[in-house]
Design a protein around this motif. Sequence first.
Motif, short mmCIF file in Angstrom:
data_model
loop_
_atom_site.label_atom_id
_atom_site.label_comp_id
_atom_site.label_asym_id
_atom_site.label_seq_id
_atom_site.Cartn_x
_atom_site.Cartn_y
_atom_site.Cartn_z
N MET A 81 0.85 -1.19 0.00
CA MET A 81 0.00 0.00 0.00
C MET A 81 0.88 1.24 0.00
SD MET A 81 -2.95 -1.18 2.71
CE MET A 81 -1.83 -1.13 4.11
N ASN A 82 0.81 2.01 -1.07
CA ASN A 82 1.59 3.24 -1.21
C ASN A 82 0.66 4.43 -1.26
OD1 ASN A 82 3.96 1.65 -1.41
ND2 ASN A 82 3.74 1.49 -3.63
N SER A 83 1.23 5.61 -1.06
CA SER A 83 0.46 6.86 -1.13
C SER A 83 -0.82 6.75 -0.29
CB SER A 83 0.11 7.18 -2.59
OG SER A 83 1.27 7.30 -3.37
N LEU A 84 -0.66 6.29 0.92
CA LEU A 84 -1.82 6.07 1.78
C LEU A 84 -2.51 7.37 2.13
CD1 LEU A 84 -0.31 3.25 3.99
CD2 LEU A 84 -2.47 3.09 2.74
N LYS A 85 -3.83 7.26 2.26
CA LYS A 85 -4.68 8.40 2.59
C LYS A 85 -5.44 8.11 3.88
CE LYS A 85 -5.65 9.00 -2.36
NZ LYS A 85 -6.73 9.06 -3.39
N PRO A 86 -5.88 9.15 4.58
CA PRO A 86 -6.69 8.91 5.79
C PRO A 86 -7.91 8.03 5.53
CG PRO A 86 -5.94 11.18 5.74
CD PRO A 86 -5.53 10.58 4.43
N ASP A 87 -8.48 8.11 4.33
CA ASP A 87 -9.64 7.28 3.98
C ASP A 87 -9.30 5.80 3.90
OD1 ASP A 87 -11.39 9.60 1.74
OD2 ASP A 87 -11.31 9.44 3.92
N ASP A 88 -8.02 5.47 3.88
CA ASP A 88 -7.61 4.06 3.85
C ASP A 88 -7.61 3.45 5.25
OD1 ASP A 88 -5.17 5.00 1.39
OD2 ASP A 88 -7.10 4.02 1.04
N THR A 89 -7.84 4.25 6.26
CA THR A 89 -7.88 3.75 7.63
C THR A 89 -8.99 2.73 7.79
OG1 THR A 89 -6.94 5.78 8.57
CG2 THR A 89 -8.25 4.38 10.04
N ALA A 90 -8.63 1.54 8.25
CA ALA A 90 -9.60 0.44 8.38
C ALA A 90 -8.89 -0.77 8.98
CB ALA A 90 -10.19 0.08 7.03
N VAL A 91 -9.68 -1.76 9.32
CA VAL A 91 -9.14 -3.08 9.60
C VAL A 91 -9.10 -3.84 8.28
CG1 VAL A 91 -9.41 -5.25 10.86
CG2 VAL A 91 -10.04 -3.08 11.96
N TYR A 92 -7.94 -4.38 7.96
CA TYR A 92 -7.76 -5.09 6.70
C TYR A 92 -7.74 -6.59 6.96
CZ TYR A 92 -6.78 -0.80 4.16
OH TYR A 92 -6.91 0.42 3.55
#
Length: 123
Positions: A81-92
Motif C-alpha cells: 500500500m503506497n500513497s496512503l490516505k486517511p480514507d484508507d484507515t480500516a481493519v484489513y
Amino acid sequence: QVQLVESGGGSVQAGGSLRLSCVVSAYTASRIYMAWFRQAPGKEREGVAGIDSNGFTTYADSVKGRFTISKDNGKNLYLQMNSLKPDDTAVYYCAGSTLCYSPFCTPSTYYYWGQGTQVTVSS
C-alpha cells in the motif's frame, strides 16, 4: 482446513506506505481465490484487491495505482500500500473463496478469513 494469518498493519502518515502479509496455511492454497478486504468504523466490509490462481489481479477504483496485491508459492499473500490516505484507515482482512473469483463479491461468499490487522493513516 485453511487458516489465514495477517501481519504488517500499523500507523503511518498520509503519503506513507505499508505492506500487509497473509500466511495461507493449506496445501490447496494455490487454488483458492484470494483477496484483501477492509472495514472502516461504521462502514460495510469492502473488497479492495483480489488475485486468482494465475496471478490475474483486480482492484477497487479507490486503490488502483496505489495498492498492489501479490502472492508467492501460493502460500503467502501480500498487499503493498503506497500513497496512503486517511480514507484508507480500516481493519484489513485477507480472505479466500472457492465460490467467487472477484474481490467485489459479497463477503459471505468468502469462507476463509484472517483475524484482521489495523491500518491507521493520519493526515
